[in-house]
Design an enzyme around this catalytic site. Structure first.
Site, PDB file in Angstrom:
ATOM      1  NE  ARG A  68      -5.062   4.615   9.777  1.00 43.10           N
ATOM      2  CZ  ARG A  68      -6.304   4.967   9.463  1.00 43.10           C
ATOM      3  NH1 ARG A  68      -6.798   6.102   9.893  1.00 43.10           N
ATOM      4  NH2 ARG A  68      -7.021   4.191   8.686  1.00 43.10           N
ATOM      5  CB  CYS A  85      -0.932   0.019   1.204  1.00 41.45           C
ATOM      6  SG  CYS A  85      -2.306   1.194   0.957  1.00 41.45           S
ATOM      7  CE  LYS A  91      -6.697  -1.521   5.784  1.00 34.76           C
ATOM      8  NZ  LYS A  91      -5.440  -1.132   5.127  1.00 34.76           N
ATOM      9  CE  LYS A 104      -5.760  -4.090   8.690  1.00 30.16           C
ATOM     10  NZ  LYS A 104      -4.773  -3.499   7.851  1.00 30.16           N
ATOM     11  CE1 TYR A 162       1.403  -5.711  14.145  1.00 27.95           C
ATOM     12  CE2 TYR A 162      -0.899  -5.652  14.837  1.00 27.95           C
ATOM     13  CZ  TYR A 162       0.090  -5.297  13.940  1.00 27.95           C
ATOM     14  OH  TYR A 162      -0.222  -4.542  12.846  1.00 27.95           O
ATOM     15  CB  SER A 215      -2.352  -1.808  15.747  1.00 29.43           C
ATOM     16  OG  SER A 215      -3.289  -0.933  15.142  1.00 29.43           O
TER      17      SER A 215
HETATM   18  C1  PBG Z   1      -2.213   0.178   5.337  1.00 30.39           C
HETATM   19  C2  PBG Z   1      -2.523  -0.739   6.447  1.00 30.39           C
HETATM   20  C3  PBG Z   1      -3.147  -0.443   7.674  1.00 30.39           C
HETATM   21  C4  PBG Z   1      -3.086  -1.609   8.433  1.00 30.39           C
HETATM   22  C5  PBG Z   1      -2.473  -2.579   7.642  1.00 30.39           C
HETATM   23  N1  PBG Z   1      -2.149  -2.031   6.406  1.00 30.39           N
HETATM   24  C6  PBG Z   1      -3.681   0.796   8.243  1.00 30.39           C
HETATM   25  C7  PBG Z   1      -4.700   1.627   7.602  1.00 30.39           C
HETATM   26  O1  PBG Z   1      -5.459   1.222   6.716  1.00 30.39           O
HETATM   27  O2  PBG Z   1      -4.746   2.778   8.036  1.00 30.39           O
HETATM   28  C8  PBG Z   1      -3.584  -1.757   9.844  1.00 30.39           C
HETATM   29  C9  PBG Z   1      -2.845  -2.736  10.675  1.00 30.39           C
HETATM   30  C10 PBG Z   1      -3.092  -2.632  12.137  1.00 30.39           C
HETATM   31  O3  PBG Z   1      -3.802  -1.738  12.638  1.00 30.39           O
HETATM   32  O4  PBG Z   1      -2.535  -3.489  12.835  1.00 30.39           O
HETATM   33  N2  PBG Z   1      -3.100   0.198   4.277  1.00 30.39           N
HETATM   34 ZN    ZN Z   2      -2.994   2.200   2.840  1.00 30.98          ZN
END
Ligand code: PBG
Ligand code: ZN
Length: 327
Positions: free
Chosen positions: A205, A120, A195, A248, A313, A274
């Site tokens: 983030r 990404c 997602k 997710k 994690y 996270s």
């Molecule tokens: C990026 C991405 C994100 C996560 C994984 N890939 C964050 C987002 O979409 O802002 C989140 C992972 C997590 O919170 O553990 N596209």
């Molecule tokens: Zn992204």
């Protein structure tokens, strides 16, 4: 099956009986361990919002990956924090980028360990959005072209699985086409199919400094009221060539995991994100919950909902508990 002829408690009487009739088992083989890779060497910087997790330079990421492999964890998922961010996130497809370097180093140290790479742009753009912006809006098709470049550079570095995470329309097809054109037909795609636009990504983030400077991701990530849409998205990704579909976050979305696993005939991954990890760690730190038991119960719930693969994690921690026979 009526009482008193049938007494369900008979099979709960001893640990041996309970184990024998247990429907869902948890194993380190179910886990994928995410790693955050940064430039430099000798770096092992704690992430304050994810206690117990680190920003690793490539050399330290190799060590962490080896530790995970020694615990029986079959795969790591790499995220990169680049040297420089720009408007399009061009470091994402740089041959000498941190993720590309980490892929090479980990595959060299542990050829048998599966290396997955998140694909990404939010970690790579100066504005923090998941692709190219036009008039403040995420330009879907222009971003797909860059995504195709990024997954190709991961493939050249030797990645086993690419994991496009932007929730762009057509992102799986764009990755598959780009990989196949260059004869990387054996590189698999794990699609972030469902997602959700979620507050649970907060600590992540902070870890990768990828919060959008303005606006949010609701124009491409899913609305959390929806489940039929998740099944539709996963079906589209399957049709475009996904090898694994993902839901997710995980914990607040176990019904979505169940729906997708009932409808889509592919391996299903659930990403315990996270914020889920941070909630458990914070409450455990306070002594309000029993960390060991909560972690195993939560991860088992994800498996029970239909997840074949759990990205977490807690992977090394849970693998250690399982090795100690805690479950
Ligand atoms: C990026 C991405 C994100 C996560 C994984 N890939 C964050 C987002 O979409 O802002 C989140 C992972 C997590 O919170 O553990 N596209
Ligand atoms: Zn992204």
């Amino acid at each position: 099956m009526n009482f008193p002829d049938y007494r369900p408690r008979r099979m709960r009487r001893t640990e041996a009986l309970r184990r024998m009739v247990r429907e869902t088992r948890l194993s380190p083989e179910d886990f994928v361990y995410p790693l955050f890779v940064v430039p430099g060497s000798g770096v092992e910087k704690p992430i304050s919002s994810l206690p117990g997790q680190f920003n690793f330079s490539v050399d330290k990421a190799v060590e962490a990956a080896q530790k995970a492999a020694d615990l029986g964890i079959p795969a790591v998922l790499l995220f990169g924090i680049p040297e420089r961010k720009d408007a399009v996130g061009s470091e994402a497809w740089k041959d000498s980028g941190v993720v590309q370097k980490a892929i090479r180093a980990i595959k060299k140290a542990r050829p048998g360990l599966t290396v997955m790479a998140d694909a990404c742009f939010c970690e790579y753009t100066d504005h923090g959005h998941c692709g190219v912006l036009h008039d403040g809006q995420l330009d879907n098709d222009a971003s797909l072209e860059n995504l195709a470049r990024a997954v190709l550079s991961y493939a050249k570095a030797g990645v086993d699985v690419v994991a496009p995470s932007g929730m762009l329309d057509g992102f799986v097809g764009a990755c598959r086409e780009s990989l196949d054109e260059e004869r990387f037909d054996q590189v698999a795609i794990m699609a972030y199919s469902a997602k959700y636009a979620s507050a649970y990504y907060g600590p992540f983030r902070e870890a990768v400094a990828s919060a959008p400077q303005e606006g949010d991701r609701r124009g491409h990530q899913m609305d959390y009221g929806n489940v039929a849409e998740a099944v539709r998205e996963a079906g589209m990704d399957a049709a475009e060539g996904a090898d694994i579909v993902m839901v997710k976050p995980a914990l607040a979305y176990l019904d979505v995991v169940r729906a997708v696993s009932d409808e889509v005939n592919l391996p299903i991954a659930a990403y315990a994100v996270s914020g889920e990890y941070a909630m458990i760690e914070a409450a455990a730190e306070k002594g309000w919950i029993d960390r060991e038991r909560i972690v195993l119960e939560t991860l088992t719930g994800m498996r029970r909902a239909g997840a074949d693969i759990i990205i977490t994690y807690h992977a090394p921690y849970a693998a250690e508990l399982l090795a100690k026979g805690k479950r």
